[in-house]
Design an enzyme around this catalytic site. Structure first.
Site, PDB file in Angstrom:
ATOM      1  CD  GLN A 257      23.622   8.529 -42.910  1.00 23.43           C
ATOM      2  OE1 GLN A 257      24.735   8.981 -42.662  1.00 23.43           O
ATOM      3  NE2 GLN A 257      22.686   8.346 -41.980  1.00 23.43           N
ATOM      4  CG  HIS A 260      26.326  12.671 -42.194  1.00 25.01           C
ATOM      5  ND1 HIS A 260      26.654  13.563 -41.219  1.00 25.01           N
ATOM      6  CD2 HIS A 260      25.197  12.064 -41.774  1.00 25.01           C
ATOM      7  CE1 HIS A 260      25.759  13.508 -40.250  1.00 25.01           C
ATOM      8  NE2 HIS A 260      24.859  12.596 -40.563  1.00 25.01           N
ATOM      9  CD  GLU A 324      25.805   5.304 -38.036  1.00 22.39           C
ATOM     10  OE1 GLU A 324      25.940   5.531 -39.262  1.00 22.39           O
ATOM     11  OE2 GLU A 324      26.184   6.105 -37.156  1.00 22.39           O
ATOM     12  CG  HIS A 325      21.339   5.788 -38.656  1.00 22.65           C
ATOM     13  ND1 HIS A 325      22.513   6.254 -39.217  1.00 22.65           N
ATOM     14  CD2 HIS A 325      21.248   6.349 -37.428  1.00 22.65           C
ATOM     15  CE1 HIS A 325      23.106   7.080 -38.355  1.00 22.65           C
ATOM     16  NE2 HIS A 325      22.365   7.154 -37.262  1.00 22.65           N
ATOM     17  CG  ASP A 358      20.907  11.760 -37.121  1.00 20.80           C
ATOM     18  OD1 ASP A 358      21.236  10.638 -36.686  1.00 20.80           O
ATOM     19  OD2 ASP A 358      20.756  12.006 -38.329  1.00 20.80           O
ATOM     20  CG  HIS A 417      42.877 -21.255  -7.147  1.00 19.79           C
ATOM     21  ND1 HIS A 417      44.102 -21.157  -7.750  1.00 19.79           N
ATOM     22  CD2 HIS A 417      42.099 -20.310  -7.727  1.00 19.79           C
ATOM     23  CE1 HIS A 417      44.076 -20.216  -8.656  1.00 19.79           C
ATOM     24  NE2 HIS A 417      42.864 -19.670  -8.672  1.00 19.79           N
TER      25      HIS A 417
END
Ligand code: PMP
Length: 806
Positions: A257, A260, A324-325, A358, A417
């Protein structure tokens, strides 16, 4: 890594903080400026910005066919093969997300359905920058293609030499995407939102990117009416590692991670002090070997290792953080996973690194970051479709639903209506719409099939309705039904009446069987459904039903109980419907016919074409009893319900599901017919205990095939062994969990002798076509063995004394 030991929950929010987006204001201003340039100068602005920001001099913005052609040759064969495999997995997982279009008749004549329609124009942003993320193109392009989006545009930043990564072009070709534009950053998003000569404006923009891309997507969504996949921020992982974790694996996941970007978020939670030390040591060792160690080291400096007291606390922290993960590096990952409430994607056990998701396991890697996992899902097939609802009313539908809507519209003071309904109802009463809709045939589907079939007294009667129905789910003080508010005698609380509509079971069962929940009636055993079907259609002392002996005895019992006549249409010697069955039935005035398939006691399926002919010609209800269908290799007749409004399919939880003690049977039929059954059913026919246990069983449905396979093995074994016994004349082929066996000696004597040995089977000798026959249920291996042993002994002892009886 920064280490925290047993932080007080009041300090958690600070520990869960993501690195603040520092220059947010400058970024927003710059992005607005870029949008301005693109709006004013279109493609010319894109070329200028490419020179300025990507340092690329471009001759054209769109990737040419010559560039596509040379790209493939530049991608190594092993990478091509890996990408192909990843594509297959992603396709498999995303294709499984397709939902069948389900038509539901909410009331007779009121048909509603929902259809997934692709987003028409989508833009996929694929970051280039330091690493061209071709995997992102797979993750976005595969679902876009599966969803059927007609226009797919890819934007990706050019390299300084004006080219685009050949791998990205290879993937685009693999996906059949031929529009790839050399534009990156905020200007790509601006072009997709505004449209230029070369970049078409799109309806929805997907893809991750840096701060500028993210800010541009937000601007596009806020001010230009373009949808975006989700707000995206720096990537993040949270690892829950207990003492069972492998520190080397955990460190590798954290680094994967961290590499990145410097702003990547990395958190590890553990209840083991030694894991922190070992992970730290591993981080140092592995970091040294990485080409992107500079970037990873910066990310790690902001990362956190947090020591917490136990698994529950770690999960509480993680759910609050909403990563996220989420990696569950524990032996009991599957159990922990059931407690995850906030996360983008979860990786279970020691052998499942985030990296597989991933790239290639099949799940999507475009996931919510920055805590958005609390309310957003990752990209999926759904992200590329809109679910459009449709509805259509027939004459009957307008008549039943119209007054409901009029009342509600008037109560809200929306007179127009109400009038939209009243005008149509008034027109109906003049019958000019009547002709229109019957001409289309739509109305007939709902009411005509049952004209003259439903007992007049049922048509007239009002269904039983309890006060609980009216106030369902409303008041905590329910003093309407004379229950005991103090609770129950005994260990469990059953003091309240159960849900009379058994909604939860119907929803789960509908999903399992691929029918609509209003096509389901639940009975206290399918025996109750049999009884109610007779009572629904037959007036006592006047009407009749048809049965095809030898068959299940309860059909006649139900008829007798209701003083209804029974017409018999015997099966042939091989237990099939006679050739003239459809003719006989067509001529009969009977209100319904029971057809049991696989048949009890013979075990065989009835030929489908014979059944179909009857379904087409018989004017009464055709009840196909599939009590044993789970053991048969034939599709269920439930798949044909839409075609045959008079078809009723019976199934039961008593056989393959092993839940005979719960007493739960199911009738599947057209909603209008189910509505009639609901009208006459006893108010609380399915107990709360049965409802609870059934829901649990439905949740465990995946174990059904195993149990069924074991019973089928037992059947095969008995069917092989029984014919070897001298007293067995014939074993009839069976698609059920029992065998009909004809004996060459007096079968009743065999039955008696089995009973004397403590083995009870079913004596069917008096049933038509079943002379000399016993019905043997397939038991456990031990029971089957005992049965064979007993039959062998009976044969050896008494063959000479037992005359053949026919
Ligand atoms: N139909 C058939 C053909 C059966 O054999 C049986 C039970 N033996 C039933 C229906 C009744 O099943 P349930 O337990 O659901 O009442």
């Amino acid at each position: 890594m920064q280490v925290y030991s047993y932080p007080d929950p009041s300090t958690w929010p600070a520990l869960q903080q993501r690195a603040a987006a520092a220059e947010a204001l400058q970024v927003a201003a710059r992005v607005r400026d870029i949008f301005g340039q693109v709006r004013e100068r279109g493609d010319a602005a894109l070329l200028t910005l490419a020179a300025e920001l990507d340092k690329a001099t471009l001759t054209g913005l769109v990737v040419s066919s010559a560039e596509f052609a040379t790209a493939v040759a530049q991608v190594p064969a092993d990478l091509q093969a890996a990408i192909r495999q990843a594509k297959i997995n992603i396709e498999t997982f995303h294709a499984a997300q397709r939902e069948p279009e389900m038509r539901v008749e909410t009331m007779p004549g009121v048909v509603c359905f929902r259809r997934a329609v692709p987003v028409q124009r989508v833009g996929l942003y694929v970051p280039g920058g330091s690493a061209p993320l071709f995997s992102t193109l797979l993750m976005l392009g595969v679902p876009a293609r599966l969803a059927g989006c007609p226009e797919v545009v890819v934007c990706t930043p050019p390299q300084p030499d004006g080219s685009v990564s050949p791998v990205i072009l290879f993937v685009a070709q693999l996906l059949g995407i031929n529009k790839v534009v050399k534009v990156g950053g905020a200007q790509a998003v601006a072009a997709l939102a505004l449209g230029t000569d070369t970049v078409p404006a799109v309806d929805k923009i997907f893809g991750p990117g840096n701060r500028y891309v993210t800010a541009a997507k937000q601007l596009a969504a806020a001010e230009y009416g373009v949808a975006i996949d989700m707000p995206a921020g720096p990537s993040e992982v949270l690892v829950i590692a207990d003492a069972s974790a492998n520190p080397g694996f955990v460190a590798a996941d954290l680094l994967s991670q961290a590499e990145h970007g410097a702003d990547s978020q990395v958190v590890v939670l553990t209840d083991s002090e030694s894991i922190i030390e070992q992970v730290q040591a591993e981080l140092e060792r592995q970091l040294a070997t990485l080409p992107r160690r500079e970037v990873a080291a910066q990310a790690l400096a902001n990362s956190r290792a947090i020591l917490l007291s136990d698994a529950a606390t770690m999960l509480a922290f993680s759910n609050q953080y909403a990563p996220e993960h989420l990696i569950l590096a524990t032996d009991n990952a599957e159990a922990l996973a059931t407690q995850v409430t906030n996360a983008g994607s979860v990786f279970l056990g020691h052998l499942t690194p985030e990296a597989v998701g991933d790239y290639a396991s099949g799940t999507n890697h475009t996931l919510p970051t920055g805590g958005y996992a609390r309310q957003y899902s990752g990209v999926s097939l759904d992200s590329f479709v809109k679910k459009i609802t449709f509805q259509r009313l027939s004459v009957a539908g307008l008549q039943v639903l119209g007054p409901v809507v009029e009342t509600m519209a008037e109560a809200e003071g929306l007179a127009a209506h109400a009038q939209a309904v009243s005008l149509r109802l008034a027109a109906l009463s003049k019958e000019n719409l009547q002709t229109e809709s019957t001409a289309e045939g739509q109305d007939s589907t709902f009411s005509k099939p049952y004209v003259g079939l439903i007992r007049p007294s049922v048509e007239r009667m009002q269904p039983y309705s309890s006060a609980r129905d009216e106030f369902e789910g409303m008041a905590p003080v329910m003093l309407d039904a004379n229950e005991n508010s103090l609770g129950s005698v005994g260990p469990d609380d059953f003091s309240r009446y159960p849900d009379p509509h058994q909604r939860a079971i119907k929803v789960d069962l509908a999903r399992l069987k691929g029918v609509a929940s209003n096509q389901i009636f639940l009975g206290n055993g399918s025996d109750e459904a049999i009884d109610l079907l007779v009572r629904l259609t037959c007036t006592p002392g006047q009407d009749s039903i048809v049965v095809c002996p030898p068959t299940y005895g309860m059909y006649e019992v139900a008829a007798n109980l209701s003083d209804v006549r029974v017409e018999r249409l015997p099966l042939t010697a091989d237990f099939q419907l006679p050739a003239n069955a459809a003719e006989v039935l067509a001529a009969s005035k009977a209100k319904l016919v029971f057809l049991c398939s696989p048949n009890n006691p013979t075990g065989n399926l009835l030929a489908a074409d014979a059944l179909e002919t009857i379904l087409r010609s018989f004017k009464g209800l055709v009840v196909v009893d599939e009590a044993y269908a789970d053991f048969a290799a034939a599709p269920s007749w439930t798949t044909r319900l839409a075609e045959f409004p008079r078809l009723v399919v019976l199934q039961t939880f008593s056989k393959a599901w092993g839940l005979a003690g719960l007493r739960l049977g199911v009738a599947y039929a057209a909603p209008a017919l189910i509505a009639y059954l609901d009208k006459i059913k006893p108010p609380y026919n399915i107990s709360a205990a049965t409802q609870q246990h059934t829901l649990a069983a439905l949740a465990g449905a995946p174990s059904l095939p195993e149990m069924r396979a074991e019973l089928l093995n037992g059947r095969t074994w008995l069917a092989t062994e029984l014919p070897r016994l001298p007293i067995v004349e014939h074993v009839f082929p069976s698609d059920a969990n029992f065998l009909l066996v004809r004996f060459s000696v007096d079968a009743t004597a065999v039955y008696d002798q089995l009973r004397a040995r403590g083995i009870v089977v079913r004596n069917r000798t008096t049933q038509p076509g079943c002379a000399g026959c016993l019905r043997l249920t397939v038991g456990t291996d031990t029971e089957n063995e005992q049965l064979l042993q007993a039959l062998a002994e009976i044969g050896a002892e008494q063959t000479t004394e037992m005359p053949v009886v026919r």
